[in-house]
Write a protein that holds these residues in place. Sequence first.
Motif, short mmCIF file in Angstrom:
data_model
loop_
_atom_site.label_atom_id
_atom_site.label_comp_id
_atom_site.label_asym_id
_atom_site.label_seq_id
_atom_site.Cartn_x
_atom_site.Cartn_y
_atom_site.Cartn_z
N PRO A 166 -0.05 -6.88 -6.30
CA PRO A 166 -0.84 -7.33 -5.14
C PRO A 166 -1.88 -6.30 -4.70
O PRO A 166 -2.98 -6.67 -4.26
N ARG A 167 -1.56 -5.02 -4.84
CA ARG A 167 -2.52 -3.97 -4.48
C ARG A 167 -3.74 -4.04 -5.40
O ARG A 167 -4.88 -3.95 -4.94
N GLN A 168 -3.52 -4.24 -6.69
CA GLN A 168 -4.64 -4.34 -7.64
C GLN A 168 -5.49 -5.57 -7.35
O GLN A 168 -6.72 -5.52 -7.38
N ALA A 180 -5.01 3.86 3.97
CA ALA A 180 -4.46 4.68 5.06
C ALA A 180 -4.30 3.87 6.35
O ALA A 180 -3.45 4.19 7.18
N SER A 181 -5.08 2.81 6.51
CA SER A 181 -4.97 2.00 7.73
C SER A 181 -3.66 1.21 7.79
O SER A 181 -3.31 0.66 8.82
N PHE A 182 -2.95 1.16 6.67
CA PHE A 182 -1.65 0.49 6.64
C PHE A 182 -0.50 1.49 6.53
O PHE A 182 0.59 1.17 6.10
N GLY A 183 -0.78 2.73 6.90
CA GLY A 183 0.29 3.72 6.99
C GLY A 183 0.48 4.60 5.78
O GLY A 183 1.36 5.46 5.78
N ARG A 184 -0.32 4.43 4.75
CA ARG A 184 -0.20 5.30 3.58
C ARG A 184 -0.59 6.72 4.01
O ARG A 184 -1.60 6.92 4.68
N PHE A 193 0.81 -1.21 0.00
CA PHE A 193 0.00 0.00 0.00
C PHE A 193 0.85 1.27 0.00
O PHE A 193 0.33 2.38 0.06
N MET A 194 2.18 1.11 -0.07
CA MET A 194 3.08 2.27 -0.10
C MET A 194 2.80 3.13 -1.32
O MET A 194 2.18 2.68 -2.29
N GLU A 195 3.30 4.33 -1.28
CA GLU A 195 3.14 5.25 -2.41
C GLU A 195 4.22 4.97 -3.44
O GLU A 195 5.21 5.69 -3.54
N THR A 196 4.02 3.90 -4.20
CA THR A 196 4.95 3.52 -5.25
C THR A 196 4.19 2.87 -6.40
O THR A 196 3.10 2.33 -6.20
N ARG A 197 4.79 2.92 -7.56
CA ARG A 197 4.20 2.28 -8.74
C ARG A 197 5.03 1.10 -9.23
O ARG A 197 4.84 0.63 -10.35
N LYS A 198 5.92 0.62 -8.39
CA LYS A 198 6.72 -0.56 -8.75
C LYS A 198 5.80 -1.76 -8.90
O LYS A 198 4.93 -2.00 -8.07
#
Length: 122
Positions: free
Chosen positions: A34-36, A58-62, A23-28
Amino acid sequence: MNKLKHIANIIGEEYGIPPSDYFMETRKREFTEPRQVFYYIARETTGFSFSRLADFAASFGRSKPHSHCTVLHSVKLVEGAIAIYPEYRHRVFNLITKTKDFRSIIPDHIDLIHLTITGGNV
């Protein structure tokens, strides 16, 4: 939200990545796939709105939630991949079976009898 955390953990186990990472702010790609898949399975198994699912990140720190458009885009990408790639379809449906009875969300064009005989391989 417990159902969403349960789904997020199952996806994390499958991909070997904790939910806080994907859930990080990345597009790797290692994180976007897995996010999709999470957004697809969460939408199909819970029926939650795109906005509610977007806020869940956001519940995972994003630091900021995804937009509802990101969730919609994710769901459409996974639907497209499921329609084209049998291995991907099998992987996603196996994940769904860990969260819910998958028969309720299989597209109509997939033969349930064939799925049962082949153990999920279409």
